[in-house]
Design a protein around this motif. Structure first.
Motif, PDB file in Angstrom:
ATOM      1  N   ARG A   1       0.828  -1.209   0.000  1.00  0.00           N
ATOM      2  CA  ARG A   1       0.000   0.000   0.000  1.00  0.00           C
ATOM      3  C   ARG A   1       0.863   1.262   0.000  1.00  0.00           C
ATOM      4  NH1 ARG A   1      -5.123  -1.675   3.925  1.00  0.00           N
ATOM      5  NH2 ARG A   1      -5.599  -3.603   2.821  1.00  0.00           N
ATOM      6  N   GLU A   2       1.820   1.291  -0.922  1.00  0.00           N
ATOM      7  CA  GLU A   2       2.693   2.454  -1.038  1.00  0.00           C
ATOM      8  C   GLU A   2       1.909   3.680  -1.468  1.00  0.00           C
ATOM      9  OE1 GLU A   2       3.012  -0.414  -2.840  1.00  0.00           O
ATOM     10  OE2 GLU A   2       5.136  -0.799  -3.290  1.00  0.00           O
ATOM     11  N   THR A   3       2.344   4.816  -1.006  1.00  0.00           N
ATOM     12  CA  THR A   3       1.726   6.063  -1.434  1.00  0.00           C
ATOM     13  C   THR A   3       2.059   6.350  -2.892  1.00  0.00           C
ATOM     14  OG1 THR A   3       1.567   8.440  -1.029  1.00  0.00           O
ATOM     15  CG2 THR A   3       3.697   7.411  -0.593  1.00  0.00           C
ATOM     16  N   VAL A   4       1.123   6.973  -3.596  1.00  0.00           N
ATOM     17  CA  VAL A   4       1.383   7.428  -4.969  1.00  0.00           C
ATOM     18  C   VAL A   4       1.831   8.889  -4.965  1.00  0.00           C
ATOM     19  CG1 VAL A   4      -0.265   5.810  -5.957  1.00  0.00           C
ATOM     20  CG2 VAL A   4      -1.032   8.114  -5.353  1.00  0.00           C
ATOM     21  N   LEU A   5       1.906   9.470  -3.773  1.00  0.00           N
ATOM     22  CA  LEU A   5       2.298  10.872  -3.621  1.00  0.00           C
ATOM     23  C   LEU A   5       3.466  10.917  -2.638  1.00  0.00           C
ATOM     24  CD1 LEU A   5       1.031  13.425  -4.894  1.00  0.00           C
ATOM     25  CD2 LEU A   5      -0.173  13.794  -2.736  1.00  0.00           C
ATOM     26  N   PRO A   6       4.680  10.646  -3.105  1.00  0.00           N
ATOM     27  CA  PRO A   6       5.822  10.527  -2.186  1.00  0.00           C
ATOM     28  C   PRO A   6       6.050  11.796  -1.373  1.00  0.00           C
ATOM     29  CG  PRO A   6       6.374   9.712  -4.383  1.00  0.00           C
ATOM     30  CD  PRO A   6       5.049  10.396  -4.495  1.00  0.00           C
ATOM     31  N   LEU A   7       6.552  11.577  -0.156  1.00  0.00           N
ATOM     32  CA  LEU A   7       6.834  12.716   0.721  1.00  0.00           C
ATOM     33  C   LEU A   7       7.817  13.686   0.081  1.00  0.00           C
ATOM     34  CD1 LEU A   7       7.087  11.032   4.233  1.00  0.00           C
ATOM     35  CD2 LEU A   7       5.423  12.754   3.513  1.00  0.00           C
ATOM     36  N   SER A   8       8.780  13.160  -0.661  1.00  0.00           N
ATOM     37  CA  SER A   8       9.753  14.045  -1.310  1.00  0.00           C
ATOM     38  C   SER A   8       9.085  14.961  -2.318  1.00  0.00           C
ATOM     39  CB  SER A   8      10.841  13.216  -2.002  1.00  0.00           C
ATOM     40  OG  SER A   8      10.277  12.362  -2.986  1.00  0.00           O
ATOM     41  N   HIS A   9       8.047  14.467  -3.011  1.00  0.00           N
ATOM     42  CA  HIS A   9       7.313  15.313  -3.952  1.00  0.00           C
ATOM     43  C   HIS A   9       6.555  16.409  -3.217  1.00  0.00           C
ATOM     44  CE1 HIS A   9       8.333  12.110  -6.652  1.00  0.00           C
ATOM     45  NE2 HIS A   9       7.611  12.590  -7.651  1.00  0.00           N
ATOM     46  N   ILE A  10       5.933  16.039  -2.095  1.00  0.00           N
ATOM     47  CA  ILE A  10       5.190  17.033  -1.316  1.00  0.00           C
ATOM     48  C   ILE A  10       6.135  18.122  -0.821  1.00  0.00           C
ATOM     49  CG2 ILE A  10       3.815  17.383   0.772  1.00  0.00           C
ATOM     50  CD1 ILE A  10       2.824  14.486   0.414  1.00  0.00           C
ATOM     51  N   GLU A  11       7.294  17.718  -0.332  1.00  0.00           N
ATOM     52  CA  GLU A  11       8.253  18.689   0.197  1.00  0.00           C
ATOM     53  C   GLU A  11       8.827  19.585  -0.899  1.00  0.00           C
ATOM     54  OE1 GLU A  11      11.025  16.127   2.057  1.00  0.00           O
ATOM     55  OE2 GLU A  11       9.736  15.677   3.788  1.00  0.00           O
ATOM     56  N   ASP A  12       9.042  19.016  -2.092  1.00  0.00           N
ATOM     57  CA  ASP A  12       9.695  19.770  -3.161  1.00  0.00           C
ATOM     58  C   ASP A  12       8.740  20.628  -3.976  1.00  0.00           C
ATOM     59  OD1 ASP A  12      12.067  18.618  -2.418  1.00  0.00           O
ATOM     60  OD2 ASP A  12      12.069  17.101  -4.000  1.00  0.00           O
ATOM     61  N   TYR A  13       7.467  20.199  -4.088  1.00  0.00           N
ATOM     62  CA  TYR A  13       6.560  20.853  -5.032  1.00  0.00           C
ATOM     63  C   TYR A  13       5.332  21.470  -4.383  1.00  0.00           C
ATOM     64  CZ  TYR A  13       9.306  18.092  -8.366  1.00  0.00           C
ATOM     65  OH  TYR A  13      10.337  17.537  -9.077  1.00  0.00           O
ATOM     66  N   SER A  14       5.300  21.559  -3.064  1.00  0.00           N
ATOM     67  CA  SER A  14       4.114  22.138  -2.425  1.00  0.00           C
ATOM     68  C   SER A  14       4.504  22.815  -1.124  1.00  0.00           C
ATOM     69  CB  SER A  14       3.071  21.038  -2.144  1.00  0.00           C
ATOM     70  OG  SER A  14       3.339  20.374  -0.926  1.00  0.00           O
ATOM     71  N   PRO A  15       3.598  23.641  -0.574  1.00  0.00           N
ATOM     72  CA  PRO A  15       3.857  24.288   0.727  1.00  0.00           C
ATOM     73  C   PRO A  15       3.390  23.428   1.904  1.00  0.00           C
ATOM     74  CG  PRO A  15       1.845  25.172  -0.190  1.00  0.00           C
ATOM     75  CD  PRO A  15       2.365  24.169  -1.197  1.00  0.00           C
ATOM     76  N   TYR A  16       3.106  22.131   1.669  1.00  0.00           N
ATOM     77  CA  TYR A  16       2.464  21.291   2.676  1.00  0.00           C
ATOM     78  C   TYR A  16       3.426  20.302   3.321  1.00  0.00           C
ATOM     79  CZ  TYR A  16      -1.739  22.968   0.316  1.00  0.00           C
ATOM     80  OH  TYR A  16      -2.701  23.751  -0.236  1.00  0.00           O
ATOM     81  N   ARG A  17       2.948  19.792   4.451  1.00  0.00           N
ATOM     82  CA  ARG A  17       3.525  18.583   5.027  1.00  0.00           C
ATOM     83  C   ARG A  17       2.374  17.643   5.358  1.00  0.00           C
ATOM     84  NH1 ARG A  17       3.635  18.706  10.898  1.00  0.00           N
ATOM     85  NH2 ARG A  17       2.766  20.670  11.700  1.00  0.00           N
ATOM     86  N   ALA A  18       2.659  16.354   5.333  1.00  0.00           N
ATOM     87  CA  ALA A  18       1.632  15.366   5.626  1.00  0.00           C
ATOM     88  C   ALA A  18       1.516  15.151   7.123  1.00  0.00           C
ATOM     89  CB  ALA A  18       1.970  14.049   4.931  1.00  0.00           C
ATOM     90  N   VAL A  19       0.294  15.017   7.601  1.00  0.00           N
ATOM     91  CA  VAL A  19       0.071  14.678   9.005  1.00  0.00           C
ATOM     92  C   VAL A  19       0.522  13.235   9.210  1.00  0.00           C
ATOM     93  CG1 VAL A  19      -1.691  14.268  10.760  1.00  0.00           C
ATOM     94  CG2 VAL A  19      -1.811  16.315   9.315  1.00  0.00           C
ATOM     95  N   PRO A  20       1.496  12.984  10.087  1.00  0.00           N
ATOM     96  CA  PRO A  20       2.022  11.624  10.249  1.00  0.00           C
ATOM     97  C   PRO A  20       1.080  10.741  11.065  1.00  0.00           C
ATOM     98  CG  PRO A  20       3.122  13.113  11.769  1.00  0.00           C
ATOM     99  CD  PRO A  20       2.202  13.966  10.932  1.00  0.00           C
ATOM    100  N   LEU A  21       0.909   9.506  10.583  1.00  0.00           N
ATOM    101  CA  LEU A  21       0.113   8.525  11.319  1.00  0.00           C
ATOM    102  C   LEU A  21       0.962   7.367  11.829  1.00  0.00           C
ATOM    103  CD1 LEU A  21      -2.997   8.484   8.995  1.00  0.00           C
ATOM    104  CD2 LEU A  21      -2.867   9.460  11.286  1.00  0.00           C
ATOM    105  N   ASN A  22       2.156   7.187  11.241  1.00  0.00           N
ATOM    106  CA  ASN A  22       3.119   6.193  11.720  1.00  0.00           C
ATOM    107  C   ASN A  22       2.513   4.791  11.816  1.00  0.00           C
ATOM    108  OD1 ASN A  22       5.052   8.275  12.100  1.00  0.00           O
ATOM    109  ND2 ASN A  22       4.132   8.763  14.078  1.00  0.00           N
ATOM    110  N   HIS A  23       1.741   4.436  10.784  1.00  0.00           N
ATOM    111  CA  HIS A  23       1.099   3.117  10.811  1.00  0.00           C
ATOM    112  C   HIS A  23       1.754   2.155   9.828  1.00  0.00           C
ATOM    113  CE1 HIS A  23      -2.073   0.292  11.800  1.00  0.00           C
ATOM    114  NE2 HIS A  23      -2.234   0.066  10.508  1.00  0.00           N
ATOM    115  N   ARG A  24       1.847   2.556   8.570  1.00  0.00           N
ATOM    116  CA  ARG A  24       2.526   1.742   7.563  1.00  0.00           C
ATOM    117  C   ARG A  24       3.671   2.564   6.983  1.00  0.00           C
ATOM    118  NH1 ARG A  24      -2.973   0.456   5.947  1.00  0.00           N
ATOM    119  NH2 ARG A  24      -3.488  -1.694   6.510  1.00  0.00           N
ATOM    120  N   PRO A  25       4.866   2.020   6.934  1.00  0.00           N
ATOM    121  CA  PRO A  25       6.028   2.824   6.519  1.00  0.00           C
ATOM    122  C   PRO A  25       5.969   3.305   5.084  1.00  0.00           C
ATOM    123  CG  PRO A  25       6.605   0.493   6.764  1.00  0.00           C
ATOM    124  CD  PRO A  25       5.243   0.651   7.340  1.00  0.00           C
TER     125      PRO A  25
END
Length: 234
Positions: free
Chosen positions: A49-73
């Motif tokens: 169940r990998e994300t299709v929106l990698p954290l590196s993309h969010i950090e590089d291309y948006s002003p957002y950060r993801a709310v961490p749930l720390n459930h599945r790596p």
């Protein structure tokens, strides 16, 4: 204080041209320029169940950060649900909201601190079954009722509900209000108001609409829905 909330089913970043393009999803989010975004279908459904929106993309291309749930790596969220917030917004706590499910659906909650105020946000993706949707909304509202720190709340996501006034969304009884800003599905020729935003009584609605741009029509099978909300001064 005014804040813009948005909910967006990104269809695993596969657009109406059948191409998977996470950068295009982030470009749509930049068009919306919301403060808090609930995403659905952000993780693959099978395997790790990998994300299709990698954290590196969010950090590089948006002003957002993801709310961490720390459930599945490998996942960004829970059963495809994720919350993005502006980097200037502080996170007080985050939790998975347990839902009665047959198919993989879910909801997540975040308590945010903005200009000294606590704001509660739930992102959700409800079942295709009307009976199951009712049970899931009851579970979400029960969860909110058990939370500490009563505070202004927003519940938003893909409700899979075609009706505007009846159906499962009638579980949101007064003083809750449900916004149905317009048709958001399917993106090319929208006919259904599947994506909704529900508000606790503290909020004043400044504006609510479907974001309809050439890029959004291509990026996913849903269009984003957004609302500009205001809280009174305390």
């Amino acid at each position: 204080m005014q804040l813009t909330f948005a909910t967006y089913n990104i269809h695993k970043a596969v657009g109406t041209d059948r191409r998977r393009n996470p950068e295009r999803i982030l470009a749509v989010l930049n068009e919306i320029d919301a403060d808090i975004v609930a995403l659905q279908e952000v993780d693959r459904r099978m395997g790790r169940r990998e994300t299709v929106l990698p954290l590196s993309h969010i950090e590089d291309y948006s002003p957002y950060r993801a709310v961490p749930l720390n459930h599945r790596p490998d996942s960004l969220g829970w059963h495809g649900n994720a919350l993005l917030v502006r980097r200037s917004i502080a996170l007080a706590e985050a939790a998975i909201v347990p839902l009665p499910v047959i198919e993989p659906r879910g909801a997540i909650r975040a308590d945010l601190l903005i200009k000294g105020r606590r704001i509660r946000v739930v992102g959700m993706h409800l079942d295709l079954s009307g009976l199951r949707r009712r049970q899931q909304l009851r579970a979400i509202l029960d969860h909110l009722g058990r939370c500490d720190h009563h505070c202004p709340s927003v519940v938003m996501g893909d409700c899979n509900e075609w009706g505007v006034q009846r159906g499962a969304l009638s579980e949101f009884r007064l003083p809750w209000r449900v916004l149905a800003p317009g048709r958001s599905f399917p993106a090319r020729q929208p006919v259904a108001r599947l994506d909704r935003i529900a508000l606790s009584e503290e909020w004043h609605v400044v504006d609510a609409k479907v974001h309809h741009s050439a890029l959004a029509v291509k990026a996913s099978d849903h269009l984003p829905v957004m609302a500009r909300l205001q809280l009174p001064t305390i």
